[in-house]
Design a protein around this motif. Structure first.
Motif, PDB file in Angstrom:
ATOM      1  N   ARG A  35       0.730  -1.282   0.010  1.00 16.97           N
ATOM      2  CA  ARG A  35      -0.066  -0.166  -0.070  1.00 16.97           C
ATOM      3  C   ARG A  35       0.852   1.194  -0.032  1.00 16.97           C
ATOM      4  O   ARG A  35       2.081   1.270   0.070  1.00 16.97           O
ATOM      5  CB  ARG A  35      -1.020  -0.043   1.268  1.00 16.97           C
ATOM      6  CG  ARG A  35      -1.734  -1.030   1.346  1.00 16.97           C
ATOM      7  CD  ARG A  35      -2.827  -1.090   0.201  1.00 16.97           C
ATOM      8  NE  ARG A  35      -3.853  -2.266   0.117  1.00 16.97           N
ATOM      9  CZ  ARG A  35      -3.800  -3.039  -0.524  1.00 16.97           C
ATOM     10  NH1 ARG A  35      -2.786  -3.434  -1.343  1.00 16.97           N
ATOM     11  NH2 ARG A  35      -4.731  -4.413  -0.615  1.00 16.97           N
ATOM     12  N   THR A  36       0.177   2.426  -0.056  1.00 20.12           N
ATOM     13  CA  THR A  36       0.982   3.819  -0.011  1.00 20.12           C
ATOM     14  C   THR A  36       0.515   4.363   1.307  1.00 20.12           C
ATOM     15  O   THR A  36      -0.501   4.511   1.605  1.00 20.12           O
ATOM     16  CB  THR A  36       0.439   4.595  -1.146  1.00 20.12           C
ATOM     17  OG1 THR A  36       0.926   3.538  -2.594  1.00 20.12           O
ATOM     18  CG2 THR A  36       1.072   5.844  -1.283  1.00 20.12           C
ATOM     19  N   VAL A  37       1.548   4.992   1.693  1.00 22.52           N
ATOM     20  CA  VAL A  37       1.240   6.102   2.870  1.00 22.52           C
ATOM     21  C   VAL A  37       0.603   7.275   2.430  1.00 22.52           C
ATOM     22  O   VAL A  37       1.216   7.929   1.473  1.00 22.52           O
ATOM     23  CB  VAL A  37       2.534   6.481   3.813  1.00 22.52           C
ATOM     24  CG1 VAL A  37       2.330   7.335   4.818  1.00 22.52           C
ATOM     25  CG2 VAL A  37       3.222   5.019   4.350  1.00 22.52           C
ATOM     26  N   GLY A  38      -0.454   7.804   3.235  1.00 18.65           N
ATOM     27  CA  GLY A  38      -1.113   8.987   2.750  1.00 18.65           C
ATOM     28  C   GLY A  38      -0.374  10.137   2.980  1.00 18.65           C
ATOM     29  O   GLY A  38       0.669  10.110   3.616  1.00 18.65           O
ATOM     30  N   ALA A  39      -0.909  11.498   2.756  1.00 19.75           N
ATOM     31  CA  ALA A  39      -0.078  12.713   3.232  1.00 19.75           C
ATOM     32  C   ALA A  39      -0.495  12.882   4.590  1.00 19.75           C
ATOM     33  O   ALA A  39      -1.498  12.377   5.149  1.00 19.75           O
ATOM     34  CB  ALA A  39      -1.080  13.848   2.588  1.00 19.75           C
ATOM     35  N   PRO A  40       0.437  13.633   5.425  1.00 20.99           N
ATOM     36  CA  PRO A  40       0.188  13.907   6.784  1.00 20.99           C
ATOM     37  C   PRO A  40      -1.391  14.632   7.069  1.00 20.99           C
ATOM     38  O   PRO A  40      -1.881  15.348   6.323  1.00 20.99           O
ATOM     39  CB  PRO A  40       1.351  14.817   7.069  1.00 20.99           C
ATOM     40  CG  PRO A  40       2.221  14.769   6.128  1.00 20.99           C
ATOM     41  CD  PRO A  40       1.516  14.124   4.904  1.00 20.99           C
ATOM     42  N   PHE A  41      -1.810  14.347   8.299  1.00 19.09           N
ATOM     43  CA  PHE A  41      -3.313  14.857   8.543  1.00 19.09           C
ATOM     44  C   PHE A  41      -3.075  15.280   9.984  1.00 19.09           C
ATOM     45  O   PHE A  41      -2.825  14.415  10.947  1.00 19.09           O
ATOM     46  CB  PHE A  41      -4.540  13.717   8.445  1.00 19.09           C
ATOM     47  CG  PHE A  41      -5.487  14.299   8.761  1.00 19.09           C
ATOM     48  CD1 PHE A  41      -6.369  15.207   8.032  1.00 19.09           C
ATOM     49  CD2 PHE A  41      -6.391  13.525   9.767  1.00 19.09           C
ATOM     50  CE1 PHE A  41      -7.768  15.693   8.205  1.00 19.09           C
ATOM     51  CE2 PHE A  41      -7.624  14.256  10.237  1.00 19.09           C
ATOM     52  CZ  PHE A  41      -8.157  14.957   9.383  1.00 19.09           C
ATOM     53  N   GLY A  42      -2.804  16.621  10.161  1.00 17.17           N
ATOM     54  CA  GLY A  42      -2.661  16.950  11.365  1.00 17.17           C
ATOM     55  C   GLY A  42      -1.103  16.262  12.263  1.00 17.17           C
ATOM     56  O   GLY A  42      -0.302  16.185  11.298  1.00 17.17           O
ATOM     57  N   LEU A  49      -6.664   1.303   4.603  1.00 22.12           N
ATOM     58  CA  LEU A  49      -6.910  -0.221   4.123  1.00 22.12           C
ATOM     59  C   LEU A  49      -8.248  -0.115   3.280  1.00 22.12           C
ATOM     60  O   LEU A  49      -8.895   0.880   3.183  1.00 22.12           O
ATOM     61  CB  LEU A  49      -7.242  -0.902   5.430  1.00 22.12           C
ATOM     62  CG  LEU A  49      -5.862  -0.898   6.373  1.00 22.12           C
ATOM     63  CD1 LEU A  49      -6.234  -1.639   7.549  1.00 22.12           C
ATOM     64  CD2 LEU A  49      -4.699  -1.291   5.702  1.00 22.12           C
ATOM     65  N   ASP A  50      -8.352  -1.314   2.341  1.00 16.13           N
ATOM     66  CA  ASP A  50      -9.323  -1.347   1.512  1.00 16.13           C
ATOM     67  C   ASP A  50     -10.780  -1.247   2.092  1.00 16.13           C
ATOM     68  O   ASP A  50     -11.607  -1.013   1.390  1.00 16.13           O
ATOM     69  CB  ASP A  50      -9.153  -2.710   0.753  1.00 16.13           C
ATOM     70  CG  ASP A  50      -7.977  -2.712  -0.140  1.00 16.13           C
ATOM     71  OD1 ASP A  50      -7.343  -1.591  -0.353  1.00 16.13           O
ATOM     72  OD2 ASP A  50      -7.161  -3.766  -0.205  1.00 16.13           O
ATOM     73  N   ASN A  51     -10.872  -1.653   3.086  1.00 13.12           N
ATOM     74  CA  ASN A  51     -12.325  -1.349   3.990  1.00 13.12           C
ATOM     75  C   ASN A  51     -12.712  -0.264   4.703  1.00 13.12           C
ATOM     76  O   ASN A  51     -13.615  -0.164   5.249  1.00 13.12           O
ATOM     77  CB  ASN A  51     -12.386  -2.715   5.052  1.00 13.12           C
ATOM     78  CG  ASN A  51     -11.437  -2.428   6.094  1.00 13.12           C
ATOM     79  OD1 ASN A  51     -10.687  -1.789   6.171  1.00 13.12           O
ATOM     80  ND2 ASN A  51     -11.799  -3.351   7.154  1.00 13.12           N
ATOM     81  N   GLY A  52     -11.811   0.743   4.285  1.00 10.22           N
ATOM     82  CA  GLY A  52     -12.235   2.150   4.755  1.00 10.22           C
ATOM     83  C   GLY A  52     -11.464   2.494   6.298  1.00 10.22           C
ATOM     84  O   GLY A  52     -11.799   3.551   6.633  1.00 10.22           O
ATOM     85  N   VAL A  53     -10.878   1.645   6.676  1.00 13.76           N
ATOM     86  CA  VAL A  53     -10.343   1.668   8.112  1.00 13.76           C
ATOM     87  C   VAL A  53      -8.754   2.299   7.845  1.00 13.76           C
ATOM     88  O   VAL A  53      -8.323   2.006   7.035  1.00 13.76           O
ATOM     89  CB  VAL A  53     -10.076   0.262   8.968  1.00 13.76           C
ATOM     90  CG1 VAL A  53      -9.309   0.536  10.140  1.00 13.76           C
ATOM     91  CG2 VAL A  53     -11.559  -0.111   9.244  1.00 13.76           C
TER      92      VAL A  53
END
Length: 134
Positions: A35-42, A49-53
């Motif tokens: 997977r890919t790490v997202g952009a910082p959020f705070g 994850l694929d199930n929205g978690v």
């Protein structure tokens, strides 16, 4: 207590994963899971994850990290690739949660599974079939 039939019900949305180096820990698990790490959020670094978690990696203050357990239901077709990425990174995986059987996977409930530690000692698990409960 009732809930609206149109509602999906109660679901886990996100959890915070304490890390001594949030970027390194998030990249480690993202690499294993493909997977890919997202952009910082705070103060958080998210791994969706694929199930929205979302796993929100958080830079813990100085001091020891209390290891937790995180289990990921993964597609059987991706399991071998995850094991290969662990091996390529030099990470030992185990067939059991107590980590006594290195470099083995399990075949619980007709699926496959393995346990491994992340950089902060969190006990990570990948499994291809959910556990059957009575």
């Amino acid at each position: 207590m009732t809930h609206d039939n149109a509602s999906p019900g109660i679901q886990l949305n996100h959890t915070v994963v304490h890390a001594s180096d949030r970027a390194a820990s998030a990249r480690f698990l993202a690499g294993v899971l493909g997977r890919t790490v997202g952009a910082p959020f705070g103060p958080f670094l998210p791994l969706d994850l694929d199930n929205g978690v979302t796993l929100d990696y958080y830079q813990a203050p100085e001091g020891p990290i209390q290891p937790q357990h995180y289990a990921f239901l993964v597609p059987d077709a991706e399991f071998d690739g995850m094991i290969a990425r662990l091996e390529a990174a030099g990470v030992t995986y185990y067939s059991d949660p107590d980590r006594t059987r290195p470099h083995e996977t399990n075949r619980l409930f007709g699926g496959r599974g393995a346990y491994f530690a992340d950089p902060d000692g969190h006990n990570m698990e990948i499994l291809t079939v959910p556990y059957v409960r009575p």
